[in-house]
Design an enzyme around this catalytic site. Sequence first.
Site, PDB file in Angstrom:
ATOM      1  N   CYS A   1       0.832  -1.207   0.000  1.00 21.18           N
ATOM      2  CA  CYS A   1       0.000   0.000   0.000  1.00 21.18           C
ATOM      3  C   CYS A   1       0.870   1.261   0.000  1.00 21.18           C
ATOM      4  CB  CYS A   1      -0.912  -0.031   1.232  1.00 21.18           C
ATOM      5  SG  CYS A   1      -1.831   1.485   1.534  1.00 21.18           S
TER       6      CYS A   1
ATOM      7  N   CYS B   1       0.034   3.712   2.757  1.00 23.02           N
ATOM      8  CA  CYS B   1       0.540   3.251   4.059  1.00 23.02           C
ATOM      9  C   CYS B   1       2.028   3.589   4.205  1.00 23.02           C
ATOM     10  CB  CYS B   1       0.356   1.741   4.211  1.00 23.02           C
ATOM     11  SG  CYS B   1      -1.354   1.180   4.117  1.00 23.02           S
TER      12      CYS B   1
END
Length: 161
Positions: free
Chosen positions: A31, A34
């Site tokens: 991600c 993230c």
Amino acid sequence: MKDVNGVQELVDALADAGDSLVIVDFYGPWCGACRALYPKLLKLMEQFPDVVFLKVNFDDNKAMCKTLGVKVLPYFHIYHGAEGRVAAFSCTVTKFQRMRDALEEFYTPICSLEDNPGLPEFPEIIPHPNEVTRVAGAHLAAAEELLATAAQAVAAPAAVA
């Protein structure tokens, strides 16, 4: 930031935190949002050293994450002692103020007289079950020893007569 794998580890970490504020970061190694947010979380850790930061890899804990309502990454849960989960939200670098607002709202000391509720989604999971079993076993052994001593004391006068 401590890695947590599985429901038992999460429940144990929440119990160990006591009344401290706990932020759980649900992330994916793939991600991009993230990864971009991670340096900001590290700065928060420096600014709030008494807040417990945990991270849960979504890929390794999909069933738990889904049960906990994680549908998008990065996603955060905030727990505060006996109050349990006090917030759950998604946050990106551009919306990091949401995290700061949550910290401002919940970063207050509490001294709870109640136990940490664990995770209501997993009521059967108790903190540190091996420790509970060990302590219960020690109490049981002490009770059995006390009963044996009492039985000897009751039988001793009968033997004298």
